[in-house]
Write an enzyme that holds these catalytic residues in place. Sequence first.
Site, PDB file in Angstrom:
ATOM      1  N   CYS A   1       2.754  29.254   4.589  1.00  0.00           N
ATOM      2  CA  CYS A   1       3.848  28.831   5.461  1.00  0.00           C
ATOM      3  C   CYS A   1       5.094  28.722   4.588  1.00  0.00           C
ATOM      4  CB  CYS A   1       3.493  27.494   6.106  1.00  0.00           C
ATOM      5  SG  CYS A   1       4.681  26.915   7.308  1.00  0.00           S
TER       6      CYS A   1
ATOM      7  N   CYS B   1       3.796  28.245  14.025  1.00  0.00           N
ATOM      8  CA  CYS B   1       4.236  27.053  13.301  1.00  0.00           C
ATOM      9  C   CYS B   1       5.751  26.923  13.241  1.00  0.00           C
ATOM     10  CB  CYS B   1       3.656  27.046  11.885  1.00  0.00           C
ATOM     11  SG  CYS B   1       4.294  28.353  10.809  1.00  0.00           S
TER      12      CYS B   1
ATOM     13  N   ASP C   1      -6.268  27.412   7.241  1.00  0.00           N
ATOM     14  CA  ASP C   1      -6.501  27.279   8.681  1.00  0.00           C
ATOM     15  C   ASP C   1      -6.193  28.569   9.449  1.00  0.00           C
ATOM     16  OD1 ASP C   1      -3.742  27.412   8.573  1.00  0.00           O
ATOM     17  OD2 ASP C   1      -3.389  25.427   9.443  1.00  0.00           O
TER      18      ASP C   1
END
Length: 317
Positions: A290, A235, A279
């Site tokens: 995150c 990410c 996820d």
Amino acid sequence: MREIAILAGGCFWCMVKPFTSYEGVEKVVSGYIGGHKENPTYKEVCSGGTGHYEAVEITFDNEKIKFKEILDIFWKQIDPQDENGQFADRGSQYKTAIFYTSDKQKEEAQVSKNRIEDLYFNGKEIATGIHEASHFYPAEDYHQNYCKTNSKHYSVYYKNSGRYNFVKAKWDRNNLDRNNLRNKLRDIEFEVTQNDMTEVPFENEYFDKFDKGIYVDLVDGRPLFSSSDKFDSGCGWPAFSKPIEDTALMERADYSFGMERTEVRSLGSNCHLGHVFNDNPNSDNGLRYCINSAAIKFIPYDKMEECGYGEYKKYVK
């Protein structure tokens, strides 16, 4: 040891979700307390004639999460100055209160309330009451876990009731040390932690760092994540499967930029850290935290002892 906390914070739909992400919380039940009628219905309570509060009954393991920590989460969901309800919901049934179940809880509730008054309201008495718990009546089934069973309506209600905007303005953008932090932190660190900004992916300090150690809150130094739980999610930001202790974090609904996400904040410093997503197929809990590099500080394993984090070595494999 199992313990019960009973808290009234306005509409009980909005008071369930803030507590459900903690390992020590076993159950959160919506219901009614403080009135004079046995087995009241939702319609009767909403009329304001039974004397009940809408409240949540939280069953928790006090070896994993403390009553004090439950209260720290509680305050950041409400407007404790409102004497006549909460946000769009008006009337005595929507007033805020802490219902204690023991003398110890009563004492801790008063200490917590005094602290909030002194730190955030210049010593002025707030409206949140502290009362001995009476019989708690669970609400009808369709009110239980409303944030999950009716998630779309819940999101619209939470966002438009006034609660979301108040919480962001009063609690999340009004940290006590904000002015001092502006002088102490780099611009990117201040914007991320105090103004909920997100760093540029793949251009931040820790996204590709996998050295052994822990990551702590940049502002108050509280341990947040271990390198053992860090992984490359692709990410562009540091990603972790879990925190060291979930009571170090607080989750918040985030509707910015036309999206619906779950924000992660540090419970101690109330700084924005990032977001959590469901996820991650490679972890037991399926979670991906995150996190912005500018909100955390890395402590190498071989420096943990001298930096005062020796007791956290057990979390680093």
